[in-house]
Motif scaffolding. Structure first.
Motif, PDB file in Angstrom:
ATOM      1  N   PRO A  92       0.822  -1.214   0.000  1.00 21.63           N
ATOM      2  CA  PRO A  92       0.000   0.000   0.000  1.00 21.63           C
ATOM      3  C   PRO A  92       0.854   1.261   0.000  1.00 21.63           C
ATOM      4  O   PRO A  92       1.787   1.363   0.790  1.00 21.63           O
ATOM      5  CB  PRO A  92      -0.802  -0.104   1.309  1.00 21.63           C
ATOM      6  CG  PRO A  92      -0.084  -1.078   2.154  1.00 21.63           C
ATOM      7  CD  PRO A  92       0.684  -1.978   1.242  1.00 21.63           C
ATOM      8  N   PRO A  93       0.560   2.201  -0.920  1.00 22.87           N
ATOM      9  CA  PRO A  93       1.355   3.435  -0.974  1.00 22.87           C
ATOM     10  C   PRO A  93       1.301   4.229   0.334  1.00 22.87           C
ATOM     11  O   PRO A  93       2.241   4.941   0.665  1.00 22.87           O
ATOM     12  CB  PRO A  93       0.715   4.233  -2.121  1.00 22.87           C
ATOM     13  CG  PRO A  93      -0.475   3.472  -2.567  1.00 22.87           C
ATOM     14  CD  PRO A  93      -0.468   2.130  -1.948  1.00 22.87           C
ATOM     15  N   THR A 148      -7.490  10.904   0.571  1.00 17.55           N
ATOM     16  CA  THR A 148      -6.148  11.058   0.023  1.00 17.55           C
ATOM     17  C   THR A 148      -6.138  10.599  -1.429  1.00 17.55           C
ATOM     18  O   THR A 148      -5.543  11.224  -2.294  1.00 17.55           O
ATOM     19  CB  THR A 148      -5.149  10.186   0.816  1.00 17.55           C
ATOM     20  OG1 THR A 148      -5.488  10.281   2.191  1.00 17.55           O
ATOM     21  CG2 THR A 148      -3.740  10.624   0.591  1.00 17.55           C
ATOM     22  N   GLY A 149      -6.807   9.489  -1.681  1.00 18.43           N
ATOM     23  CA  GLY A 149      -6.926   8.967  -3.034  1.00 18.43           C
ATOM     24  C   GLY A 149      -8.388   8.769  -3.392  1.00 18.43           C
ATOM     25  O   GLY A 149      -9.275   9.169  -2.635  1.00 18.43           O
ATOM     26  N   ILE A 150      -8.624   8.181  -4.563  1.00 19.61           N
ATOM     27  CA  ILE A 150      -9.993   7.863  -4.966  1.00 19.61           C
ATOM     28  C   ILE A 150     -10.047   6.385  -5.334  1.00 19.61           C
ATOM     29  O   ILE A 150      -9.260   5.907  -6.150  1.00 19.61           O
ATOM     30  CB  ILE A 150     -10.443   8.713  -6.176  1.00 19.61           C
ATOM     31  CG1 ILE A 150     -10.565  10.178  -5.755  1.00 19.61           C
ATOM     32  CG2 ILE A 150     -11.783   8.204  -6.734  1.00 19.61           C
ATOM     33  CD1 ILE A 150     -11.059  11.110  -6.847  1.00 19.61           C
ATOM     34  N   GLY A 151     -10.950   5.674  -4.700  1.00 15.42           N
ATOM     35  CA  GLY A 151     -11.167   4.267  -5.033  1.00 15.42           C
ATOM     36  C   GLY A 151     -12.659   4.019  -5.024  1.00 15.42           C
ATOM     37  O   GLY A 151     -13.403   4.728  -4.343  1.00 15.42           O
ATOM     38  N   CYS A 185       0.631   7.525  -8.844  1.00 24.45           N
ATOM     39  CA  CYS A 185       0.819   6.173  -9.399  1.00 24.45           C
ATOM     40  C   CYS A 185       1.823   6.183 -10.546  1.00 24.45           C
ATOM     41  O   CYS A 185       2.215   5.128 -11.043  1.00 24.45           O
ATOM     42  CB  CYS A 185      -0.504   5.594  -9.874  1.00 24.45           C
ATOM     43  SG  CYS A 185      -1.069   6.217 -11.467  1.00 24.45           S
ATOM     44  N   GLY A 186       2.222   7.363 -11.019  1.00 24.62           N
ATOM     45  CA  GLY A 186       3.197   7.440 -12.107  1.00 24.62           C
ATOM     46  C   GLY A 186       2.580   7.846 -13.437  1.00 24.62           C
ATOM     47  O   GLY A 186       3.300   8.218 -14.353  1.00 24.62           O
ATOM     48  N   LYS A 187       1.252   7.744 -13.548  1.00 25.66           N
ATOM     49  CA  LYS A 187       0.598   8.168 -14.792  1.00 25.66           C
ATOM     50  C   LYS A 187       0.257   9.664 -14.688  1.00 25.66           C
ATOM     51  O   LYS A 187       0.531  10.321 -13.696  1.00 25.66           O
ATOM     52  CB  LYS A 187      -0.691   7.355 -15.005  1.00 25.66           C
ATOM     53  CG  LYS A 187      -0.461   5.860 -15.103  1.00 25.66           C
ATOM     54  CD  LYS A 187      -1.624   5.165 -15.791  1.00 25.66           C
ATOM     55  CE  LYS A 187      -2.941   5.364 -15.068  1.00 25.66           C
ATOM     56  NZ  LYS A 187      -4.094   4.985 -15.870  1.00 25.66           N
TER      57      LYS A 187
END
Ligand SMILES: [Zn+2]
Length: 316
Positions: A92-93, A148-151, A185-187
């Motif tokens: 997990p990041p 923090t992120g979107i899931g 994520c790098g994209k």
């Protein structure tokens, strides 16, 4: 003993990037007792984190005078990616010190084989919304974390949809703006880089020239009438609306439930999301779709882990 011996009790572990909470809950969504530890207690590094978790569970049971024999299962809600079948937290990041952690087998060995179930936080919250929140009675809906992120946690035909590799619902990394802002994520141009609480905070830090500005601060300034903050929020809401429009065209849902920032940011944000969705989808797909904030209230993360503990019933 504080609880009747015949009551069925569950341990719910919510493991986040900055803190971890252990709660004692019942099948009807009552959190009877709760303890918390922070990353600075050693949670950020496995195997030290294992001791922190065991200490939390010890404090939880000791503090509520509950014997382990009264516990039916342990449910863990944790940031992904993870393998729910093996019960392994992969990488997990938000927990860089955890790599391929066999959390299920670790806890089952510690607690006399007590069934332990593991799920990522978006899926866990979707299941909690289905049981007790904004998804009650619905067969097809999505829950979107917007922290923090979107899931996305997807409930399709009444069941959690995990996909072939347990990676279904990674909507946060669908590209919304080709060559857009860089994503963690790098994209580039991922929804998460445009609409998450983290993205709102980063946009605020740039706009105000102040690195201490967070998503929460931007939301507070927008609520106080600051036009720069309002612009950042509306931008995030617009792209979230585009992401949801694409999701609706893919899955034909009844409802989309929004967590964290989207729930906290309030009316103007939701209005922009709804308008964007409605102007970017066929009316046959969106005319009776509701886009609503989480129905779980302030205990949503504990209830998410509790819902996972309760899913032990599906295995018995
Ligand atoms: Zn991404």
């Amino acid at each position: 003993v504080l609880f009747p011996v015949d009551s069925e009790l569950y341990v719910a572990l919510d493991i986040g990037g900055t803190k971890c909470a252990a709660s004692l809950g019942t099948a009807d969504a009552k959190i009877l007792s709760r303890v918390e530890a922070s990353t600075s207690d050693g949670l950020d590094e496995w195997p030290a984190a294992g001791d922190v978790l065991c200490d939390l569970i010890y404090r939880l049971l000791e503090g509520s005078k509950t014997q382990l024999s009264l516990i039916k299962s342990i449910g863990v809600s944790c940031g992904g990616p993870l393998d729910p079948t093996a019960g392994t937290v992969l990488n997990p990041p938000n927990l860089p010190g955890w790599k391929n952690v066999p959390l299920k087998s670790f806890l089952e060995a510690k607690y006399q084989g007590l069934p332990t179930l593991l799920e990522n936080d978006a899926n866990a919250t979707a299941l909690a919304e289905q049981r007790w929140g904004a998804g009650v009675g619905l067969k097809d809906f999505a829950y979107l974390t917007c922290g923090t992120g979107i899931g996305a946690g997807l409930i399709l035909s009444g069941h959690l949809y995990r996909g072939k590799r347990d990676l279904a619902g990674e909507l946060g990394h669908a590209v919304i703006v080709p060559n857009g802002p860089e994503c963690l994520c790098g994209k580039r141009g991922c929804l998460e880089a445009l609409s998450s609480g983290g993205a709102i905070g980063r946009a605020g830090a740039v706009a105000y020239g102040d690195l201490s500005v967070t998503g929460k601060i931007v939301i507070e300034r927008a609520a106080a009438g600051d036009s720069v903050a309002t612009g950042i929020l509306m931008n995030a809401a617009f792209y979230l609306g585009i992401g949801i429009a694409n999701l609706l065209h893919t899955l034909d849902l009844q409802r989309v439930v929004l967590g964290s920032v989207a729930a906290y940011a309030g009316g103007l944000f939701l209005k922009e999301v709804r308008e964007t969705v409605s102007s970017n989808t066929w009316s046959s797909i969106c005319h009776d779709v509701s886009i609503v904030p989480s129905g779980l209230g302030p205990q949503s993360q504990d209830l998410a882990a509790l819902a996972i503990a309760l899913s032990v019933e599906d295995l018995l």
